[in-house]
Structure formats: structure tokens, C-alpha cells
Design a protein around this motif. Structure first.
Motif, PDB file in Angstrom:
ATOM      1  N   GLN A 125       0.823  -1.200   0.000  1.00 50.48           N
ATOM      2  CA  GLN A 125       0.000   0.000   0.000  1.00 50.48           C
ATOM      3  C   GLN A 125       0.867   1.265   0.000  1.00 50.48           C
ATOM      4  OE1 GLN A 125      -3.343   0.211  -0.304  1.00 50.48           O
ATOM      5  NE2 GLN A 125      -3.193  -1.984  -0.703  1.00 50.48           N
ATOM      6  N   PRO A 126       0.511   2.261  -0.806  1.00 54.63           N
ATOM      7  CA  PRO A 126       1.272   3.507  -0.827  1.00 54.63           C
ATOM      8  C   PRO A 126       1.033   4.322   0.433  1.00 54.63           C
ATOM      9  CG  PRO A 126      -0.660   3.708  -2.187  1.00 54.63           C
ATOM     10  CD  PRO A 126      -0.620   2.278  -1.725  1.00 54.63           C
ATOM     11  N   LEU A 127       1.947   5.228   0.696  1.00 59.51           N
ATOM     12  CA  LEU A 127       1.811   6.114   1.845  1.00 59.51           C
ATOM     13  C   LEU A 127       1.008   7.346   1.437  1.00 59.51           C
ATOM     14  CD1 LEU A 127       5.493   5.935   3.122  1.00 59.51           C
ATOM     15  CD2 LEU A 127       3.552   4.587   3.901  1.00 59.51           C
ATOM     16  N   THR A 128       0.000   7.697   2.237  1.00 54.48           N
ATOM     17  CA  THR A 128      -0.867   8.827   1.910  1.00 54.48           C
ATOM     18  C   THR A 128      -0.075  10.121   1.811  1.00 54.48           C
ATOM     19  OG1 THR A 128      -2.697   7.759   3.052  1.00 54.48           O
ATOM     20  CG2 THR A 128      -2.905  10.104   2.607  1.00 54.48           C
ATOM     21  N   GLY A 129       0.862  10.317   2.738  1.00 55.51           N
ATOM     22  CA  GLY A 129       1.686  11.525   2.703  1.00 55.51           C
ATOM     23  C   GLY A 129       2.467  11.649   1.424  1.00 55.51           C
ATOM     24  N   ASN A 130       3.013  10.544   0.946  1.00 55.48           N
ATOM     25  CA  ASN A 130       3.767  10.572  -0.299  1.00 55.48           C
ATOM     26  C   ASN A 130       2.859  10.853  -1.496  1.00 55.48           C
ATOM     27  OD1 ASN A 130       5.505   8.579   1.536  1.00 55.48           O
ATOM     28  ND2 ASN A 130       6.823   9.514   0.013  1.00 55.48           N
ATOM     29  N   MET A 131       1.633  10.332  -1.468  1.00 54.35           N
ATOM     30  CA  MET A 131       0.699  10.607  -2.553  1.00 54.35           C
ATOM     31  C   MET A 131       0.420  12.102  -2.654  1.00 54.35           C
ATOM     32  SD  MET A 131      -1.943   7.482  -1.791  1.00 54.35           S
ATOM     33  CE  MET A 131      -3.252   8.286  -2.721  1.00 54.35           C
ATOM     34  N   ILE A 132       0.228  12.745  -1.509  1.00 51.45           N
ATOM     35  CA  ILE A 132      -0.023  14.187  -1.492  1.00 51.45           C
ATOM     36  C   ILE A 132       1.197  14.938  -2.020  1.00 51.45           C
ATOM     37  CG2 ILE A 132      -0.477  16.177  -0.011  1.00 51.45           C
ATOM     38  CD1 ILE A 132      -2.070  14.306   1.808  1.00 51.45           C
TER      39      ILE A 132
ATOM     40  N   ILE B 123      11.874  19.192  -1.761  1.00 53.33           N
ATOM     41  CA  ILE B 123      10.451  19.456  -1.537  1.00 53.33           C
ATOM     42  C   ILE B 123       9.783  18.297  -0.817  1.00 53.33           C
ATOM     43  CG2 ILE B 123       8.223  19.847  -2.678  1.00 53.33           C
ATOM     44  CD1 ILE B 123       9.724  21.333  -4.860  1.00 53.33           C
ATOM     45  N   ASP B 124      10.106  17.084  -1.255  1.00 47.28           N
ATOM     46  CA  ASP B 124       9.524  15.900  -0.612  1.00 47.28           C
ATOM     47  C   ASP B 124       9.930  15.816   0.850  1.00 47.28           C
ATOM     48  OD1 ASP B 124       8.145  13.229  -0.851  1.00 47.28           O
ATOM     49  OD2 ASP B 124      10.117  12.551  -0.229  1.00 47.28           O
ATOM     50  N   LEU B 125      11.187  16.151   1.153  1.00 42.94           N
ATOM     51  CA  LEU B 125      11.672  16.126   2.535  1.00 42.94           C
ATOM     52  C   LEU B 125      10.922  17.141   3.389  1.00 42.94           C
ATOM     53  CD1 LEU B 125      13.714  15.030   4.595  1.00 42.94           C
ATOM     54  CD2 LEU B 125      15.290  16.830   3.839  1.00 42.94           C
ATOM     55  N   ILE B 126      10.706  18.340   2.840  1.00 48.37           N
ATOM     56  CA  ILE B 126       9.995  19.400   3.598  1.00 48.37           C
ATOM     57  C   ILE B 126       8.545  18.977   3.831  1.00 48.37           C
ATOM     58  CG2 ILE B 126       9.134  21.748   3.470  1.00 48.37           C
ATOM     59  CD1 ILE B 126      11.668  22.519   2.057  1.00 48.37           C
TER      60      ILE B 126
ATOM     61  N   LEU C 267       8.066   7.854  -5.947  1.00 42.35           N
ATOM     62  CA  LEU C 267       8.072   8.156  -4.514  1.00 42.35           C
ATOM     63  C   LEU C 267       6.743   7.821  -3.849  1.00 42.35           C
ATOM     64  CD1 LEU C 267       9.842  11.651  -4.525  1.00 42.35           C
ATOM     65  CD2 LEU C 267      10.780   9.518  -3.638  1.00 42.35           C
ATOM     66  N   LYS C 268       5.832   7.207  -4.576  1.00 41.47           N
ATOM     67  CA  LYS C 268       4.493   7.007  -4.015  1.00 41.47           C
ATOM     68  C   LYS C 268       4.489   6.081  -2.808  1.00 41.47           C
ATOM     69  CE  LYS C 268       2.975   3.344  -7.230  1.00 41.47           C
ATOM     70  NZ  LYS C 268       2.230   2.384  -6.428  1.00 41.47           N
ATOM     71  N   LYS C 269       5.531   5.301  -2.617  1.00 43.13           N
ATOM     72  CA  LYS C 269       5.639   4.479  -1.421  1.00 43.13           C
ATOM     73  C   LYS C 269       6.817   4.917  -0.554  1.00 43.13           C
ATOM     74  CE  LYS C 269       3.592   0.447  -3.651  1.00 43.13           C
ATOM     75  NZ  LYS C 269       3.357   1.136  -4.911  1.00 43.13           N
ATOM     76  N   GLY C 270       7.270   6.124  -0.775  1.00 45.70           N
ATOM     77  CA  GLY C 270       8.409   6.604  -0.008  1.00 45.70           C
ATOM     78  C   GLY C 270       9.698   5.895  -0.384  1.00 45.70           C
TER      79      GLY C 270
END
Length: 322
Positions: A169-176, A316-319, A211-214
Motif C-alpha cells: 500500500q502507498p503512503l498517503t503523505g507521499n501521494m499528497i 520538496i519531498d523532505l519538507i 516516490l508514491k511508497k516513499g
């Protein structure tokens, strides 16, 4: 059907033959989007186990429809880029949601490529009708040639399955994060009219969606594949002594590099890696190996843009995740 050839070699031969035919047509015609003469063969000959229009449509249907949609949008909203950007932002978030839901990235990856290219080039003043003509011709001819190639070099006994199918399952935070990054990048291209580097945006789409799963390791793999592709095109230029006007010489070098990539990444269970490697090489090859063009300079600029985009995306992803 050619029975004297080892069936285990049928898939590599299909890939090499498809890439050679696509390169020949792409280099000999005055195409606005020559890259699709290699991208469609990558989709078909690497990811499909048999000649089936239904399977082709599963991977490319969204791409074909969104290319047409983006073209119509540029005509309707030619003076309203902000509205076009809002629609595109919604599309990016929907694509990420649908990708996560069905665990299959490939169809939306190529769909977002087509949407973005047609939208950005259309708002830059390029005729979308000309783009569509090139785009659909490359698709039609590639699909037509698919049937005799698969007939001569079949792959019997294989069960079709979606590429890059992943049950985790993908991580919701990464999807955003993916939706935000794609929307901001596309908005920047539309606002600043960055037509000359639009093809770098293809890499941004593919890298960010990984990056959808981090999975930063997969993201790095995609970026390295893109940078390595630029290096391979540079080696091709050196091997041919810069004689880009000699089509047979260029095609021979192209044959050697494609054969190497198939040998290195061509295992049937490693379609994603081979797809990534082929796209990383094919896009700069078909765009820059043109007589009279400063190939090494263009490759250097592309590498700089890729590095800048890659580091910015990670920042950006890190922030956003932090």
C-alpha cells in the motif's frame, strides 16, 4: 514464425527490432514528437507478452485520450492558463489516487507525459493538430507492426500481467507530495513558457511517481537511469565520430546500445528496469542525434536540468514529509 531461433531469444529480438524500426522512422521524418516512435515500442515490446490490442489499450488508452483532451483544452483556454493549470492539478491528484488504488503506475505515467507535453507545447504556440498527427501516426504504425513481429517471434505459454504490479500500500503523505510536486512543476512550465526543456518534465513525472511508497531507492534508480541514458547518447556520438548525418552509422551505434541494454536488463521479470533504462536512453537519443545540432552541449544542459530537478524534488519531498 521463425522456428530455427531459440524461443528464449524471441523477446530480446522483438525489443531490438521494434526499437530499430522506431528509430529509423523517427530519425528520417520531420516529426514534432519523434520520441513517441521509441516510447510506444518500449511499452509494447518490453511489457506485453503477446500481440493484443486490448493489452496495448490498457497501457496506452489513457495516454491517447489525454493527448486529445490537452489539445482541446489549449484551444478552449488559450488565454486562461491558470484554469488549465487548475484542471491539470486535479488530474495529477486523481492520477496518483488511481495509481495507488490499482497498484499499476505505467498507464498513468504515459498518460501524464502526453497530457503535459501537449498542454505545455500547445500553450507555447506549437500547433496541437500537428502534434496529434505525429502522435497518432506513431501509435498506429507501431501497433500495426506489432502483429507481424510477434507472429515471427512469439512468446507462447506466457500469461499477461500488468507491469509494475505491486501489492504494497502507498503512503498517503507521499501521494499528497507527488500531486503537489507535479502540479507545481507543471504550473512553472506553463507560467514561464519553458518549451525548450519540456522533455525534462517527462523525467520529473517518472521520478516523482516512484516516490508514491516513499521509495527513495527507486527514485534514485530512475534518476540514475535518465543520467546514464545521456551518457550512452554521448558515447554514441563519440563512437560515430560526430557523423550524425550518416544514418546507417547512427543506427548501427543505436543497435549496439539497445542490444547492450536488453542484455543487461532484459530478464522477463525485470520489465520495469529495462523500461526505465530504455526511456532514459531513447528520449535524448531521438531528440538530440540530429545533424548540425550541438549534441554534447544539449546533453550537458539536460544533465544539469535533471540534477537540478532531482535535488529540488527530494528537497520538496523532505519538507512536505518532515
Amino acid at each position: 514464425m521463425i522456428k530455427k531461433i531459440n524461443p528464449a531469444l524471441h523477446r530480446p529480438i522483438r525489443i531490438i527490432l521494434g526499437m530499430m524500426v522506431g528509430a529509423t522512422i523517427g530519425l528520417t521524418g520531420n516529426w514534432k514528437l519523434p520520441m513517441y516512435w521509441l516510447l510506444f515500442p518500449v511499452i509494447i515490446y518490453i511489457n506485453l507478452p503477446k500481440a493484443s490490442f486490448q493489452l496495448v489499450w490498457q497501457l496506452t488508452g489513457k495516454s491517447l485520450l489525454l493527448a486529445l483532451g490537452a489539445s482541446l483544452l489549449t484551444d478552449i483556454l488559450a488565454n486562461h492558463p491558470f484554469i488549465a493549470w487548475l484542471i491539470s492539478a486535479w488530474l495529477c491528484f486523481y492520477a496518483i489516487h488511481d495509481t495507488a488504488k490499482h497498484n499499476n503506475q505505467t498507464p498513468w505515467f504515459f498518460a501524464l507525459i502526453s497530457w503535459s507535453l501537449f498542454l505545455i507545447l500547445g500553450f507555447s504556440g506549437v500547433s496541437t493538430r500537428t502534434l496529434l498527427a505525429d502522435y497518432y501516426w506513431s501509435f498506429i504504425i507501431t501497433v500495426v507492426l506489432m502483429y507481424p513481429i510477434f507472429f515471427l517471434f512469439p512468446a507462447p505459454g506466457l500469461v499477461p500481467k500488468p507491469p509494475e504490479n505491486d501489492q504494497s500500500q502507498p503512503l498517503t503523505g507521499n501521494m499528497i507530495c507527488i500531486g503537489i510536486i507535479l502540479s507545481l512543476a507543471l504550473g512553472a512550465y506553463l507560467i514561464f513558457n519553458i518549451k525548450d526543456s519540456v522533455f525534462v518534465f517527462i523525467t520529473i513525472i517518472g521520478a516523482v511517481m516512484s516516490l508514491k511508497k516513499g521509495d527513495v531507492a527507486k527514485y534514485n534508480q530512475r534518476m540514475i537511469g535518465q543520467l546514464s541514458g545521456c551518457v550512452l547518447v554521448g558515447l554514441l556520438f563519440i563512437m560515430t565520430l560526430g557523423q550524425t548525418d550518416q544514418l546507417l552509422l547512427i543506427l548501427l551505434g543505436h543497435l549496439l546500445i539497445v542490444s547492450y541494454l536488453v542484455y543487461a536488463f532484459g530478464q522477463p521479470n525485470n520489465a520495469a528496469a529495462l523500461t526505465n533504462a530504455m526511456i532514459g536512453y531513447s528520449v535524448p537519443f531521438i531528440l538530440y542525434v540530429i545533424p548540425g545540432q550541438p549534441i554534447l552541449y544539449n546533453l550537458s544542459i539536460r544533465i544539469i536540468m535533471l540534477c537540478a530537478a532531482g535535488l529540488t524534488i527530494l528537497f520538496i519531498d523532505l519538507i512536505l514529509q518532515g
